[in-house]
Design an enzyme around this catalytic site. Structure first.
Site, PDB file in Angstrom:
ATOM      1  N   SER A 145      74.372  70.956  33.943  1.00 42.11           N
ATOM      2  CA  SER A 145      73.064  70.309  33.917  1.00 42.11           C
ATOM      3  C   SER A 145      72.394  70.517  32.561  1.00 42.11           C
ATOM      4  O   SER A 145      72.899  70.070  31.538  1.00 42.11           O
ATOM      5  CB  SER A 145      72.203  70.826  35.062  1.00 42.11           C
ATOM      6  N   ASP A 168      68.714  64.647  31.284  1.00 47.54           N
ATOM      7  CA  ASP A 168      69.419  65.880  30.950  1.00 47.54           C
ATOM      8  C   ASP A 168      70.920  65.581  30.929  1.00 47.54           C
ATOM      9  O   ASP A 168      71.342  64.427  31.049  1.00 47.54           O
ATOM     10  CB  ASP A 168      69.062  66.990  31.936  1.00 47.54           C
ATOM     11  N   ASP A 186      73.540  65.949  32.962  1.00 48.36           N
ATOM     12  CA  ASP A 186      74.244  65.291  34.070  1.00 48.36           C
ATOM     13  C   ASP A 186      73.410  64.200  34.726  1.00 48.36           C
ATOM     14  O   ASP A 186      73.777  63.679  35.780  1.00 48.36           O
ATOM     15  CB  ASP A 186      74.711  66.310  35.102  1.00 48.36           C
ATOM     16  N   ASP A 220      70.530  64.023  36.315  1.00 50.93           N
ATOM     17  CA  ASP A 220      69.783  64.141  37.568  1.00 50.93           C
ATOM     18  C   ASP A 220      68.324  64.505  37.313  1.00 50.93           C
ATOM     19  O   ASP A 220      67.554  64.693  38.250  1.00 50.93           O
ATOM     20  CB  ASP A 220      70.443  65.125  38.537  1.00 50.93           C
TER      21      ASP A 220
END
Length: 487
Positions: free
Chosen positions: A112, A248, A250, A252
């Site tokens: 992340s 960010d 990834d 999400d």
């Protein structure tokens, strides 16, 4: 000759490697996320959810360490007699939506927003992100490791997952709903950089790519680096964008900037997105801006501990009680949809994991429909402003020790903050230490669940004041750390 096998407990691997569950997923230093550790975590996940046949979706972000970790996850899946449905480098919510749509488990290799030297694994059941109870089951599991073959060659890509994710938005948002908008896309190393660019253009926007890099950039949407703050303002001045957007690593968590290049706070983005969707019940964390409650737009508001599993649990409780129009979000901007949302004859399917694309699209469409700049959307909310930042290399146990001492002593809180921010009126220990001051301001300290960091959130009546509160509170906590180290 039969290869030797051995049994290992996840608890022992946690202690030996330091790889453990945080606010969302298992995370640790890349050097500690060995093939053995990643194989064992994946095997334990499959064991806990009872996966005995069929496919398991697997995807990665763009960190250079992610393919090797995925290879260990794939080996564990195949060892269980299951088939790897390899989706490649796609956003975490795309992996989750694919798994949900197919009714299969999912494994996402991503760190992340955390620093480059770390990575992680997120696990999904057929209905969405696993719960804290599932995490506890994995942590208590004992698995069998083979003597060799702890990694597998990743199979050919399943390309349908990305298309399915894009279709979720194309079916909900009207064709050409972004026509005439000029958008800057700070791509950096976001795994969504190809996919989101394609989606925005398909909805009619002109998209200018900015800041693409092959080196991984750990964008934290709750603590945006000053360099990124200044760069966004320069881009806005140079190009005349209607908005600047990013995610960010990834994808999400959204990062959305207005026409001036000023990044919007994630909790403000969440509130505006929930309003745009006509949500009736909203779940967010204890650290969310109090404008959520004060705006009066939502009949039901529920607050939880920080972390998407807690927000999901809150959503599930509301759904079980018969609530409709249920959504959730975190102050990082990641948005969850608990029940189907219908608007203008179009339906948005639920997705029980954080998502960056939905809030970005909702706010852009809202600004275009109203014929106003993006900066104007938040002006209808109560004037409450939040800021956040973190102290890195702040040992978690030391954070907990300091916060426990403060929580037990109002005089200690007042000694820490009183001369700068007023005296404490109340505290909330739901997650960390949230201090309500007698002047109406809020300061909230919390050890990170993902890294040795102390996070600080503050809320006041101006953005400048909330930023000053965070900076000064963290400066004083750094002094507390120094005093503990000398003791």
């Amino acid at each position: 000759m039969q290869q030797l096998q051995r049994k290992v407990s996840i608890a022992s691997l946690m202690d030996a490697s330091g790889v453990r569950f945080g606010t969302s997923g298992a995370r640790g230093l890349v050097a500690d996320m060995t093939s053995e550790v990643c194989f064992a975590y994946t095997a334990a996940f499959l064991q806990v959810i009872g996966a005995k046949s069929g496919r398991v979706a697997l995807a990665i972000d763009l960190r250079p360490s992610s393919p090797q970790i995925a290879a260990a996850c794939a080996a564990a899946i195949e060892r269980q007699g299951l088939v790897v449905d390899y989706c490649g480098a796609i956003p975490t919510p795309a992996l989750a939506f694919h798994a949900q749509s197919q009714g299969i488990p999912g494994v996402m290799v991503t760190g992340s927003h955390i620093p480059f030297d770390r990575n992680g694994i997120k696990f999904y059941g057929p209905l969405g992100e696993i719960s804290k109870a599932d995490e506890a089951g994995i942590s208590a599991a004992v698995v069998t490791l083979p003597a060799s073959a702890l990694t597998s060659v990743l199979p050919p890509l399943t390309r349908s997952a990305a298309g399915l994710y894009l279709d979720r938005y194309r079916r909900f948002f009207a064709p050409q709903c972004l026509a005439g908008m000029r958008l800057g896309f700070y791509e950096h190393s976001s795994v969504a950089r190809e996919l989101l660019h394609e989606l925005l253009e398909s909805l009619g926007a002109e998209v200018i790519s900015l800041g693409r890099t092959d080196a991984f950039v750990p964008i934290d949407t709750e603590a945006v680096a000053e360099a990124d703050v200044q760069q966004a303002r320069r881009w806005a001045g140079e190009h005349g964008f209607d908005a600047i957007l990013s995610t960010d690593g990834d994808a999400d968590r959204p990062l959305l900037g207005d026409e001036n290049g000023d990044w919007l706070r994630g909790d403000i983005v969440g509130i505006l997105c929930a309003q745009a969707l006509g949500a009736q019940a909203v779940v967010s964390t204890v650290s969310c801006n109090t404008a959520l409650d004060m705006c009066g737009a939502f009949p039901t508001v529920r607050r939880t501990r920080i972390g998407s599993p807690y927000v999901i649990a809150g959503i599930e409780e509301l759904l079980a009680a018969g609530a409709t129009g249920v959504v959730g979000f975190e102050p990082n901007g990641g948005f969850l949809v608990g029940s189907a949302i219908s608007k203008a004859g179009r339906t948005l399917a639920p997705l029980m994991t954080r998502d960056a694309l939905l809030p970005i699209l909702c706010l852009l469409v809202q600004a275009r429909e109203r014929g106003c700049p993006l900066s104007a959307l938040a002006r209808g909310l109560p004037p409450r402003f939040t800021a956040s930042d973190r102290l890195q290399d702040f040992p978690t146990e030391t954070s907990r020790q300091i916060l426990a001492g403060l929580a037990a002593s109002r005089p200690a809180i007042d000694a820490l903050l009183g001369d700068f921010a007023g005296k404490s009126a109340a505290i909330d220990t739901t997650d960390g230490l949230r201090i309500f001051l007698d002047n109406g301001e809020i300061v909230h300290f919390r050890p990170s669940g993902n890294a040795p960091e102390l996070r600080c959130y503050a809320e006041s009546t101006t953005q400048e004041r909330s930023g000053l509160l965070v900076a000064e509170a963290l400066r004083r906590m750094k002094m507390q750390l120094a005093s503990v180290a000398l003791a």
